[in-house]
Design an enzyme around this catalytic site. Structure first.
Site, short mmCIF file in Angstrom:
data_model
loop_
_atom_site.label_atom_id
_atom_site.label_comp_id
_atom_site.label_asym_id
_atom_site.label_seq_id
_atom_site.Cartn_x
_atom_site.Cartn_y
_atom_site.Cartn_z
N GLY A 122 0.82 -1.22 0.00
CA GLY A 122 0.00 0.00 0.00
C GLY A 122 0.85 1.26 0.00
O GLY A 122 1.94 1.30 0.57
N ARG B 149 1.35 -5.78 -5.01
CA ARG B 149 1.38 -6.70 -3.88
C ARG B 149 1.82 -8.12 -4.25
O ARG B 149 1.53 -9.07 -3.54
CB ARG B 149 0.00 -6.77 -3.23
CG ARG B 149 -0.43 -5.49 -2.52
CD ARG B 149 -1.58 -5.75 -1.57
NE ARG B 149 -2.09 -4.53 -0.97
CZ ARG B 149 -1.55 -3.94 0.11
NH1 ARG B 149 -0.50 -4.47 0.69
NH2 ARG B 149 -2.08 -2.84 0.60
N ASP C 210 4.99 -7.72 5.46
CA ASP C 210 5.02 -8.83 4.51
C ASP C 210 6.12 -8.63 3.46
O ASP C 210 6.86 -9.57 3.13
CB ASP C 210 3.67 -8.96 3.79
CG ASP C 210 2.60 -9.55 4.71
OD1 ASP C 210 2.96 -10.35 5.60
OD2 ASP C 210 1.42 -9.22 4.54
N LYS D 58 8.06 0.71 5.59
CA LYS D 58 6.96 1.54 5.09
C LYS D 58 5.63 0.99 5.56
O LYS D 58 5.45 -0.22 5.57
CB LYS D 58 6.98 1.50 3.56
CG LYS D 58 5.81 2.10 2.89
CD LYS D 58 5.11 1.13 1.92
CE LYS D 58 4.36 -0.01 2.58
NZ LYS D 58 3.48 -0.78 1.72
N THR D 59 4.72 1.76 6.00
CA THR D 59 3.30 1.46 6.09
C THR D 59 2.62 2.52 6.94
O THR D 59 3.11 2.87 8.02
CB THR D 59 2.94 0.06 6.66
OG1 THR D 59 1.52 -0.07 6.70
CG2 THR D 59 3.50 -0.24 8.04
N ASP E 29 0.09 1.99 8.46
CA ASP E 29 -0.56 1.27 9.57
C ASP E 29 0.21 1.41 10.89
O ASP E 29 -0.35 1.18 11.96
CB ASP E 29 -0.70 -0.21 9.24
CG ASP E 29 -1.53 -0.45 7.99
OD1 ASP E 29 -2.16 0.51 7.52
OD2 ASP E 29 -1.54 -1.58 7.49
N LYS F 271 -26.59 17.49 15.30
CA LYS F 271 -27.68 16.56 14.96
C LYS F 271 -27.23 15.21 14.41
O LYS F 271 -28.06 14.37 14.13
CB LYS F 271 -28.64 17.23 13.98
CG LYS F 271 -28.01 17.63 12.64
CD LYS F 271 -29.06 18.23 11.72
CE LYS F 271 -28.43 18.60 10.39
NZ LYS F 271 -29.34 19.22 9.46
N TYR F 272 -25.93 15.00 14.23
CA TYR F 272 -25.50 13.71 13.67
C TYR F 272 -24.49 13.00 14.56
O TYR F 272 -23.63 13.66 15.17
CB TYR F 272 -24.82 13.89 12.31
CG TYR F 272 -25.71 14.37 11.21
CD1 TYR F 272 -26.86 13.67 10.85
CD2 TYR F 272 -25.39 15.53 10.50
CE1 TYR F 272 -27.67 14.13 9.81
CE2 TYR F 272 -26.19 15.99 9.47
CZ TYR F 272 -27.33 15.29 9.14
OH TYR F 272 -28.13 15.73 8.12
N MET G 149 -8.31 3.31 8.36
CA MET G 149 -7.43 2.24 7.89
C MET G 149 -6.44 1.82 8.96
O MET G 149 -6.31 2.48 9.98
CB MET G 149 -6.65 2.72 6.68
CG MET G 149 -7.12 2.12 5.42
SD MET G 149 -5.96 2.45 4.09
CE MET G 149 -6.94 1.83 2.73
N TYR H 123 -7.65 5.77 1.96
CA TYR H 123 -6.99 6.13 0.71
C TYR H 123 -6.71 7.64 0.64
O TYR H 123 -5.78 8.06 -0.03
CB TYR H 123 -7.85 5.66 -0.48
CG TYR H 123 -8.02 4.15 -0.47
CD1 TYR H 123 -6.98 3.32 -0.91
CD2 TYR H 123 -9.16 3.55 0.04
CE1 TYR H 123 -7.10 1.94 -0.86
CE2 TYR H 123 -9.29 2.17 0.11
CZ TYR H 123 -8.25 1.37 -0.35
OH TYR H 123 -8.36 0.01 -0.28
N GLU H 124 -7.53 8.44 1.36
CA GLU H 124 -7.35 9.90 1.34
C GLU H 124 -5.99 10.33 1.86
O GLU H 124 -5.49 11.40 1.53
CB GLU H 124 -8.40 10.57 2.26
CG GLU H 124 -9.83 10.44 1.81
CD GLU H 124 -10.46 9.11 2.18
OE1 GLU H 124 -9.72 8.18 2.61
OE2 GLU H 124 -11.67 8.99 2.02
P1 FBP Z 1 0.57 -2.02 3.62
O1 FBP Z 1 0.45 -2.95 4.78
O2 FBP Z 1 1.03 -2.68 2.40
O3 FBP Z 1 1.40 -0.81 3.95
O4 FBP Z 1 -0.89 -1.47 3.30
C1 FBP Z 1 -1.58 -0.64 4.15
C2 FBP Z 1 -3.03 -0.51 3.80
O5 FBP Z 1 -3.29 0.86 3.52
C3 FBP Z 1 -3.94 -1.02 4.91
O6 FBP Z 1 -4.17 -0.04 5.88
C4 FBP Z 1 -5.18 -1.41 4.15
O7 FBP Z 1 -5.93 -2.40 4.82
C5 FBP Z 1 -4.63 -1.94 2.86
O8 FBP Z 1 -3.41 -1.27 2.66
C6 FBP Z 1 -5.54 -1.72 1.68
O9 FBP Z 1 -5.03 -2.40 0.58
P2 FBP Z 1 -5.26 -2.01 -0.93
O10 FBP Z 1 -4.43 -0.81 -1.21
O11 FBP Z 1 -4.76 -3.19 -1.67
O12 FBP Z 1 -6.71 -1.72 -1.11
#
Ligand code: FBP
Length: 549
Positions: free
Chosen positions: A78, A142, A173, A199-200, A202, A239-240, A247, A421-422
């Protein structure tokens, strides 16, 4: 490429380096290492790269002349803010070693190495991408690198291009793959070094020596900005209830960091759910209780942060997912030939009663995702599961039956968001811009030091960049054995949120107050220019983990 005014100004930013990397370095070896667990099994699988020492760089007052080196680089998995700076740091690092060094980028992830798809990354290309977000300079993918045929195919193109070192920029991974590749090339004396970079977004690739993965800082700042904006909106209209999924795959680091930055009314931490053995019902009742208590004060609004991997930690679904993984892994070849209907029938015929009940308790769309969608590493694609909708629907149902909510004259109207993704391709914050550039530059120093199977490591990150410590950590040191696709595999141990860690403790001490009172913080957008306390602050997670505050 047409650029915005900010992009033009940002292109001129010179990332900061640790002082030690600003001149020639020498390798100082530390103590030999052991893997974090399963030492015997990992040693056996990595006879050539197990037990290597930690490495730290020190200034070298008497450097020899550097030799040109051809390096390949791969972006894997990702996207995460700062990937382009790792590559520009690597480029500048190998050019500093020798001006005739060359950098080749393999396209669309590890698959580019196997399929021989690459470009040479020259100075004009690199200059276009300095300090920008995204992985579009060479693309990412991936593909799992695990088979001898893939390694041999890769070696053909490495030999053709005279490449003697490969840098893999990836998460747990992908760095596991880097370790396997390093071991194989060492075993056959291929003369190719392999270096990993953490990198990540997460934040789950960290340990005592890798303080954080890159991208976490920027991504959480982007999400926190938007959560803050939502909080100000909901505090204005009152109200919400906003259910916001974040992620982060299995770990809840992103949700926790965003909670620390924005002080929402509710934030669920998956690791705590598992620890306390909370069922889906328990979580729903917990949220409904807070909605009711706020309604009693006339506050029919609020924010709920939900980590995307939550479902994997709720005991009844954890059991189900692990049974599904075993079943699908043990029948890989048959399963690959089945259509969706056959696969569904196969799964339903082979699960036990308890797991079937768990599956039936879920809306059909979620049940299907759990059964059918896996990424190439065998992970459930949690980003596709709409937990935010599932929870708000169940909370709504619980409130409809609640006398206390009726007595409070409560109203419950919910909206849903998913932030992931943002933030993954945002322009890197100053922290990530500096950290990534340093990781890449440091990877060049590791290559020059002749090592393989190491992860580029930059530490002491809560201090100014000049004081950062540069070195390398053997990847095997981070590994343990885990069950994947019905097999025991060596993998880098994922760092989940520690309930005894300071970030969680700080959150837990405050969350009841944040639940009832409206204590929102509105962090605002990332600032790239200005005072250091506005522009250069690392994440709160990093600060709590590495300072006494
Ligand atoms: P990595 O572990 O490869 O860094 O990916 C992070 C991530 O953004 C996760 O938070 C998310 O669950 C996943 O990728 C989404 O995967 P994809 O980009 O394939 O939709």
């Amino acid at each position: 490429m047409k650029k915005s005014a900010l992009q033009k100004a940002r292109a001129a930013y010179q990332p900061k380096l640790p002082i030690v990397l600003t001149g020639a370095v020498k390798v100082v070896e530390g103590r030999p290492t052991e893997s974090v667990a399963d030492q015997e099994a990992i040693r056996k699988l990595f006879p050539n790269t197990y037990g290597l020492p930690e490495i730290r760089f020190e200034k070298n007052p008497t450097p020899g002349a550097g030799k040109p080196v051809n390096v390949g680089v791969i972006l894997s998995g990702g996207q995460a803010p700062g990937g382009h700076n790792v590559i520009s740091g690597l480029f500048d690092g190998i050019k500093k070693i020798h001006r005739d060094s060359r950098l080749f980028g393999f396209l669309m992830g590890p698959g580019g190495l196997v399929d021989h798809k690459y470009i040479e990354l020259t100075a004009p290309i690199i200059d276009e991408y300095r300090n920008t977000g995204g992985f579009d300079i060479i693309g990412s993918g991936r593909t799992k690198l695990e088979k001898k045929e893939q390694f041999d195919k890769g070696l053909e193109i490495l030999r053709e291009l005279g490449i003697t070192a490969v840098v893999i920029i990836g998460g747990d991974d992908s760095n596991t793959n880097a370790a396997v590749l390093a071991e194989y090339y060492k075993a056959i004396n291929a003369g190719v070094q392999v270096i990993g970079c953490p990198k990540t977004i997460d934040g789950d690739l960290k340990n005592d020596l890798i303080e954080t993965s890159f991208g976490f800082d920027t991504a959480t700042k982007v999400y926190s900005e938007v959560i803050g904006n939502i909080q100000r909106d909901c505090n204005s209209a009152k109200k919400y209830w906003h259910f916001i999924k974040l992620m982060g795959r299995s770990a809840s680091h992103i949700a926790l960091e965003c909670a620390l930055q924005t002080q929402p009314n509710v934030c669920i931490i998956s690791e705590e759910v598992e620890e306390k053995n909370m069922s889906l019902n328990d979580i729903v009742n917990y949220i409904a209780g807070i909605v009711t208590a706020r309604a009693a004060e006339g506050n029919n609004f609020g924010t709920v942060l939900i980590p995307e991997g939550l479902i994997e930690f709720i005991p009844e679904f954890k059991r189900l997912i692990s049974a599904l993984n075993e079943l699908l892994g043990a029948h890989k070849d048959e399963v690959a030939k089945m259509n969706t209907e056959e696969l569904t029938a196969f799964i339903l015929n082979n699960l036990d009663k308890q797991n079937i009940e768990a599956l039936n308790s879920l809306p059909e769309s979620v049940a299907r995702q759990l059964m059918l969608d896996r990424d190439p590493h065998g992970n459930v694609q949690v980003s596709l599961i709409e937990t935010e909708k599932l929870l708000s629907e169940l909370v709504g149902q619980a409130l409809a039956k609640s006398d206390a909510f009726k007595a409070a004259n409560g109203k419950f109207s919910s909206l849903h968001h998913f932030f992931g993704y943002e933030g993954r391709c945002a322009d890197p914050s100053n922290f990530d811009a500096d950290y990534c550039y340093s990781l890449g530059y440091n990877a060049a120093a590791l290559i020059n030091g002749g090592v393989t199977g190491y992860m580029s490591s930059i530490r002491n990150l809560v201090n100014p960049a000049v004081q950062w410590i540069a070195g390398g950590i053997p990847i095997t040191m981070m590994m343990n054995m885990e069950r994947r696709n019905a097999e025991d595999k060596p993998v880098i141990q994922k760092a989940l949120v520690r309930l005894d860690g300071k970030p969680f403790q700080k959150f837990a001490a405050k969350r009841d107050e944040w639940a009832l009172n409206t204590c929102y913080i509105y962090p605002g957008p990332i600032q790239y220019f200005g005072a250091a306390d506005v522009c250069d602050q690392p994440s709160m997670t990093l600060k709590y983990e590495h300072t006494n505050k």
